[in-house]
Design a protein around this motif. Structure first.
Motif, mmCIF file in Angstrom:
data_model
loop_
_atom_site.group_PDB
_atom_site.id
_atom_site.type_symbol
_atom_site.label_atom_id
_atom_site.label_comp_id
_atom_site.label_asym_id
_atom_site.label_seq_id
_atom_site.Cartn_x
_atom_site.Cartn_y
_atom_site.Cartn_z
ATOM 1 N N UNK A 35 2.512 5.185 -5.274
ATOM 2 C CA UNK A 35 1.710 6.276 -4.986
ATOM 3 C C UNK A 35 2.740 7.558 -5.220
ATOM 4 N N UNK A 36 2.515 7.853 -6.557
ATOM 5 C CA UNK A 36 3.316 9.379 -6.802
ATOM 6 C C UNK A 36 2.314 10.307 -7.043
ATOM 7 N N UNK A 37 1.282 10.627 -6.208
ATOM 8 C CA UNK A 37 0.202 11.606 -6.312
ATOM 9 C C UNK A 37 0.748 12.893 -5.750
ATOM 10 N N UNK A 39 5.819 9.189 -15.271
ATOM 11 C CA UNK A 39 6.921 8.398 -15.458
ATOM 12 C C UNK A 39 7.449 7.447 -14.571
ATOM 13 N N UNK A 40 7.383 7.760 -13.301
ATOM 14 C CA UNK A 40 7.568 6.636 -12.275
ATOM 15 C C UNK A 40 6.676 5.525 -12.224
ATOM 16 N N UNK A 66 0.807 -1.177 -0.128
ATOM 17 C CA UNK A 66 0.010 -0.048 -0.198
ATOM 18 C C UNK A 66 0.802 1.324 0.143
ATOM 19 N N UNK A 67 0.478 2.254 -0.623
ATOM 20 C CA UNK A 67 1.155 3.573 -0.686
ATOM 21 C C UNK A 67 2.775 3.604 -0.592
ATOM 22 N N UNK A 68 3.355 3.003 -1.676
ATOM 23 C CA UNK A 68 4.670 3.184 -1.675
ATOM 24 C C UNK A 68 5.242 4.449 -2.622
ATOM 25 N N UNK A 69 5.753 5.415 -2.184
ATOM 26 C CA UNK A 69 6.268 6.615 -2.686
ATOM 27 C C UNK A 69 7.688 6.440 -3.545
ATOM 28 N N UNK A 70 8.364 5.434 -2.979
ATOM 29 C CA UNK A 70 9.706 5.068 -3.382
ATOM 30 C C UNK A 70 9.769 3.867 -4.455
ATOM 31 N N UNK A 71 10.312 4.290 -5.733
ATOM 32 C CA UNK A 71 10.500 3.656 -6.799
ATOM 33 C C UNK A 71 11.306 2.318 -6.426
ATOM 34 N N UNK A 97 7.488 1.571 -12.876
ATOM 35 C CA UNK A 97 6.912 0.281 -11.918
ATOM 36 C C UNK A 97 6.138 -0.537 -12.665
ATOM 37 N N UNK A 98 5.316 -0.284 -13.688
ATOM 38 C CA UNK A 98 4.438 -1.148 -14.219
ATOM 39 C C UNK A 98 5.504 -2.006 -15.136
#
Ligand SMILES: [Zn+2]
Length: 282
Positions: A104-106, A115-116, A82-87, A120-121
């Motif tokens: 989560x790059x929101x 881009x991030x 859940x909610x990882x902001x770190x690539x 990940x995808x």
């Protein structure tokens, strides 16, 4: 059944207009309680881990006890970050065995978020791992991510179209006015916005900040297309209050297994109520 990613679980939910509960578990006991509740109701489940929880255990150790719970379950279970902001951390969890992740790059500008998320995808797809993304800002505190009331921003439909087309995420969480943690004051949800996004989104939508929403709000949002509903705060409360209640009622009881059994039942009860409701069993 088996340990799966979110794809099949959410596609079925979207098609049949119900929602799957995604419960933030914090340890073995809460994970086991959540999966047992799902088994008893014969419903698929997503158990998710916050970044803070994963860091507290370590990636390998945490997956070491979560994976057997999922693999031995009688229903389909996805394990989601859940909610990882770190690539880099998100990739490490993909390598570590998570079947699904949220990047989560929101809080970034749209182009950087895209881009991030794309990175990940691209990393997740070949490993059969699903990806959830977010746009707009969901207020409240989730992990160490703090979004203040005044900084909230609902997802803009035009941005959502671009984000979804570019990233190809498997699940999407647009900010529509729900909040993390315990709600203070009136809850204002933009139902029209949620409906509009669901109409053009090719992937299932996710509702964050589920704890504290009324039955009517849940029903309406599930009716409008919410396929995954996140429940975190209610689990934390059930766990801590369960322990507190047991200790208060049994001050001389020092058998940890009895404490655990009582607490597990408290967590299971909350998970059961939510699953019944989300899968429209009542
Ligand atoms: Zn959230």
């Amino acid at each position: 059944m088996s340990y799966v990613n979110m794809e099949a679980i959410l596609e079925n939910a979207r098609k049949d207009h119900y929602a799957v509960g995604a419960f933030n578990i914090v340890n073995y006991l809460t994970a086991k309680a959540a999966v047992e509740a799902a088994e008893e109701l014969n419903q698929n489940i997503i158990i998710q881990t916050s970044v803070k929880t994963v860091k507290a255990f370590g990636i390998q150790e945490m997956m070491g006890f979560l994976k057997p719970i999922a693999e031995n379950a009688r229903v389909n279970v996805a394990i989601h970050l859940d909610h990882s902001t770190d690539v880099a951390f998100t990739k490490a969890c993909i390598d570590g065995g998570w079947s699904s992740v949220m990047y989560d790059g929101s809080q970034l500008p749209l182009t950087d978020n895209i881009k991030n998320t794309m990175e990940i995808v691209a990393y997740a797809k070949p490993k059969n791992v699903t990806v959830e993304g977010e746009l707009g800002a969901i207020v409240g505190v989730e992990d160490d991510i703090v979004v203040k009331e005044g900084d909230h921003a609902h997802a803009k439909p035009a941005d959502c179209r671009i984000y979804l087309k570019e990233t190809g995420v498997d699940a999407f969480a647009p900010a529509i006015g729900t909040a993390h943690g315990v709600y203070k004051g009136e809850i204002k949800i933009d139902y029209d916005l949620f409906e509009e996004i669901n109409e053009f989104s090719l992937c299932p939508l996710v509702l964050h900040g589920g704890t504290g929403l009324s039955d009517e709000m849940f029903h309406r949002l599930i009716g409008l297309g919410a396929s995954k509903v996140n429940i975190s705060t209610a689990i934390k409360i059930a766990y801590c209050q369960g322990m507190a209640t047991f200790s208060k009622e049994n001050p001389d009881q020092n058998d940890p297994l009895k404490l655990d059994a009582f607490t597990k039942q408290a967590v299971k009860k909350v998970v059961t109520e939510h699953i019944r409701f989300f899968s429209l069993m009542d």
